[in-house]
Design a protein around this motif. Structure first.
Motif, PDB file in Angstrom:
ATOM      1  N   ASP A 197      -0.358  -1.800   5.141  1.00 48.44           N
ATOM      2  CA  ASP A 197      -1.137  -2.908   4.583  1.00 48.44           C
ATOM      3  C   ASP A 197      -0.478  -3.459   3.319  1.00 48.44           C
ATOM      4  O   ASP A 197       0.167  -2.721   2.571  1.00 48.44           O
ATOM      5  CB  ASP A 197      -2.558  -2.445   4.252  1.00 48.44           C
ATOM      6  N   PHE A 198      -0.662  -4.730   3.097  1.00 47.41           N
ATOM      7  CA  PHE A 198      -0.221  -5.352   1.850  1.00 47.41           C
ATOM      8  C   PHE A 198      -1.179  -6.486   1.497  1.00 47.41           C
ATOM      9  O   PHE A 198      -1.898  -7.006   2.353  1.00 47.41           O
ATOM     10  CB  PHE A 198       1.223  -5.863   1.940  1.00 47.41           C
ATOM     11  N   GLU A 199      -1.170  -6.857   0.224  1.00 45.67           N
ATOM     12  CA  GLU A 199      -2.069  -7.890  -0.279  1.00 45.67           C
ATOM     13  C   GLU A 199      -1.269  -8.912  -1.072  1.00 45.67           C
ATOM     14  O   GLU A 199      -0.482  -8.547  -1.945  1.00 45.67           O
ATOM     15  CB  GLU A 199      -3.125  -7.248  -1.188  1.00 45.67           C
TER      16      GLU A 199
ATOM     17  N   ASN B  52       7.349  -6.616 -11.079  1.00 42.27           N
ATOM     18  CA  ASN B  52       6.636  -5.945 -12.165  1.00 42.27           C
ATOM     19  C   ASN B  52       5.149  -5.912 -11.857  1.00 42.27           C
ATOM     20  O   ASN B  52       4.692  -6.528 -10.890  1.00 42.27           O
ATOM     21  CB  ASN B  52       6.879  -6.658 -13.513  1.00 42.27           C
ATOM     22  N   ASN B  53       4.396  -5.165 -12.673  1.00 44.47           N
ATOM     23  CA  ASN B  53       2.950  -5.041 -12.494  1.00 44.47           C
ATOM     24  C   ASN B  53       2.582  -4.652 -11.065  1.00 44.47           C
ATOM     25  O   ASN B  53       1.623  -5.157 -10.483  1.00 44.47           O
ATOM     26  CB  ASN B  53       2.243  -6.360 -12.868  1.00 44.47           C
ATOM     27  N   ASP B  54       3.392  -3.742 -10.505  1.00 46.69           N
ATOM     28  CA  ASP B  54       3.168  -3.247  -9.136  1.00 46.69           C
ATOM     29  C   ASP B  54       3.295  -4.335  -8.070  1.00 46.69           C
ATOM     30  O   ASP B  54       2.813  -4.166  -6.949  1.00 46.69           O
ATOM     31  CB  ASP B  54       1.778  -2.578  -9.010  1.00 46.69           C
ATOM     32  N   LEU B  55       3.913  -5.451  -8.415  1.00 49.65           N
ATOM     33  CA  LEU B  55       4.114  -6.524  -7.447  1.00 49.65           C
ATOM     34  C   LEU B  55       5.518  -6.448  -6.845  1.00 49.65           C
ATOM     35  O   LEU B  55       6.459  -5.979  -7.491  1.00 49.65           O
ATOM     36  CB  LEU B  55       3.919  -7.892  -8.098  1.00 49.65           C
ATOM     37  N   HIS B  56       5.638  -6.934  -5.620  1.00 48.31           N
ATOM     38  CA  HIS B  56       6.930  -7.070  -4.947  1.00 48.31           C
ATOM     39  C   HIS B  56       7.158  -8.529  -4.584  1.00 48.31           C
ATOM     40  O   HIS B  56       6.217  -9.261  -4.261  1.00 48.31           O
ATOM     41  CB  HIS B  56       6.968  -6.215  -3.668  1.00 48.31           C
ATOM     42  N   PHE B  57       8.396  -8.934  -4.661  1.00 47.38           N
ATOM     43  CA  PHE B  57       8.810 -10.290  -4.268  1.00 47.38           C
ATOM     44  C   PHE B  57       9.197 -10.258  -2.800  1.00 47.38           C
ATOM     45  O   PHE B  57       9.922  -9.374  -2.357  1.00 47.38           O
ATOM     46  CB  PHE B  57      10.009 -10.696  -5.126  1.00 47.38           C
ATOM     47  N   TYR B  58       8.757 -11.253  -2.029  1.00 50.97           N
ATOM     48  CA  TYR B  58       9.237 -11.413  -0.656  1.00 50.97           C
ATOM     49  C   TYR B  58       9.470 -12.895  -0.386  1.00 50.97           C
ATOM     50  O   TYR B  58       8.588 -13.728  -0.548  1.00 50.97           O
ATOM     51  CB  TYR B  58       8.251 -10.842   0.365  1.00 50.97           C
TER      52      TYR B  58
ATOM     53  N   SER C 245       0.824  -1.216   0.000  1.00 45.31           N
ATOM     54  CA  SER C 245       0.000   0.000   0.000  1.00 45.31           C
ATOM     55  C   SER C 245       0.852   1.257   0.000  1.00 45.31           C
ATOM     56  O   SER C 245       0.391   2.325  -0.383  1.00 45.31           O
ATOM     57  CB  SER C 245      -0.941   0.001   1.211  1.00 45.31           C
ATOM     58  N   LYS C 246       2.100   1.150   0.419  1.00 47.36           N
ATOM     59  CA  LYS C 246       3.018   2.290   0.433  1.00 47.36           C
ATOM     60  C   LYS C 246       4.344   1.835  -0.169  1.00 47.36           C
ATOM     61  O   LYS C 246       4.936   0.856   0.286  1.00 47.36           O
ATOM     62  CB  LYS C 246       3.221   2.799   1.863  1.00 47.36           C
ATOM     63  N   ALA C 247       4.785   2.527  -1.200  1.00 48.35           N
ATOM     64  CA  ALA C 247       5.949   2.085  -1.970  1.00 48.35           C
ATOM     65  C   ALA C 247       7.240   2.177  -1.167  1.00 48.35           C
ATOM     66  O   ALA C 247       7.418   3.064  -0.328  1.00 48.35           O
ATOM     67  CB  ALA C 247       6.074   2.908  -3.244  1.00 48.35           C
TER      68      ALA C 247
END
Length: 344
Positions: A273-275, A235-241, A216-218
């Motif tokens: 928050d994150f999804e 990519n596509n506004d996704l992050h790897f964790y 929710s916050k970059a």
């Protein structure tokens, strides 16, 4: 029959980096791969010369980093892209003791080129004690690397998109289906357990999960954040964790406890928050001494194995592909530390 110098069996870092050695040296080959997502293809792509739990390094770290940069420059010649992402790792410190240990270790001869003495306070995330930068660390554009190289193989009729059938291999006649060959390189990861020629090599599965999520916050996009796991944009506004390490729960489906571990780990330093967008897992082929297993079959000199790359698949796969090539083509002995014979 089509005659080739090499058949490669596999679809991970070992297979593709060895294929590059063949392209570089103008050897003919075909690569057998079903086109599935191997453990390499869902990996984080981290290029890291430091063990970030203990602030130590490992055997041939600088040589492997240097060789990887040269190799990626060579691959760029025929794919048109360089897959090295300049986003150095920043390790979040848990407390002041870790800061002091980092500074102390940065004086060591084998670590001074890797552990930066300049600490950074990162935005957005919790890092009360700041973070240490790992010099010469980076990431690989994993999706681009595999997509482009397999497209290159396909465009040059070097990719056979099917499962290799051991029952059809005629070793004495050096033939397989409609191919004759000089050498076969088996780069199958944990698939080697189904290989009747190398099923006894001592690789063990280490299951790793990672999640791709929307934040929710970059966070800063020019770095790779590391606390317990790695966090970075894809990519596509996704992050790897990820990723997790598990030698016990080896079933072939998502482990809810691993996902929970990742969610808790991220929540520990990302206060917003994150999804979760997707969950992936793979099985790293690991070896007890944490070094690859490379060499030729004791009875069939045309059959070779290149396996056990573990969590350092990019560095191990790149560096030791040349070692294996030089052993086969130039009779240069493999380092005993990675040779298949060390367990005999």
């Amino acid at each position: 029959m089509e005659n080739v110098d090499y058949i490669i069996v596999g679809d991970g870092y070992a297979a593709l980096f060895f294929a590059h050695q063949l392209i570089k040296n103008e050897k003919s080959f075909v690569i057998f791969s079903e086109g599935r997502k191997s453990a390499s293809q869902v990996s984080a792509g981290i290029i890291n010369p430091v063990v970030l739990k203990k602030f130590t390094t490992f055997w041939k770290a600088q040589e492997q980093i240097d060789h990887l940069k040269t190799t990626l420059d060579e691959i760029e010649v025929y794919t048109g892209k360089n897959y090295l992402i300049d986003a150095p790792i920043h390790r979040i410190f848990h407390d002041e003791n870790e800061q002091h240990l980092w500074l102390k270790k940065s004086e060591n001869e084998d670590l001074k080129e890797f552990l930066s003495k300049e600490f950074r306070k990162l935005d957005i995330i919790k890092n009360d004690f700041g973070s240490g930068k790992v010099d010469q660390s980076a990431r690989l554009d994993v999706a681009g690397f595999f997509n482009d190289l397999f497209r290159h193989f396909e465009d040059h009729s070097k990719w056979v998109r099917e499962k290799f059938n051991y029952a059809l291999l005629n070793v004495s006649g050096s033939s397989y289906k409609n191919f004759t060959f000089k050498n076969i390189i088996f780069c199958e990861g944990m698939g080697v357990k189904e290989n009747p020629f190398f099923s006894d090599i001592q690789v063990n599965p280490n299951k790793g999960h990672h999640i791709k999520l929307r934040l929710s916050k970059a966070i800063p996009d020019d770095i790779t954040i590391k606390k317990k796991h790695f966090l970075f944009p894809v990519n596509n506004d996704l992050h790897f964790y990820g990723g997790t390490y598990d030698r016990e729960q080896l079933h072939h489906h998502i482990d809810d406890s691993a996902v929970e571990q990742l969610v808790n780990g991220l929540s520990g330093f990302y206060p917003y928050d994150f999804e979760i967008g997707e969950v992936n897992f793979g099985f790293r082929p690991t070896v007890k001494d944490r070094r690859p297993i490379i060499g030729k079959h004791p009875d069939y000199s045309c059959l070779h194995v290149f396996n056990g790359l573990g969590a350092r698949g990019i560095l191990n796969g790149c560096y030791f592909s040349k070692s294996l090539y030089d052993c086969i083509e130039n009779n240069i002995p493999l380092p005993e530390e990675v040779s298949l014979t060390r367990f005999k």
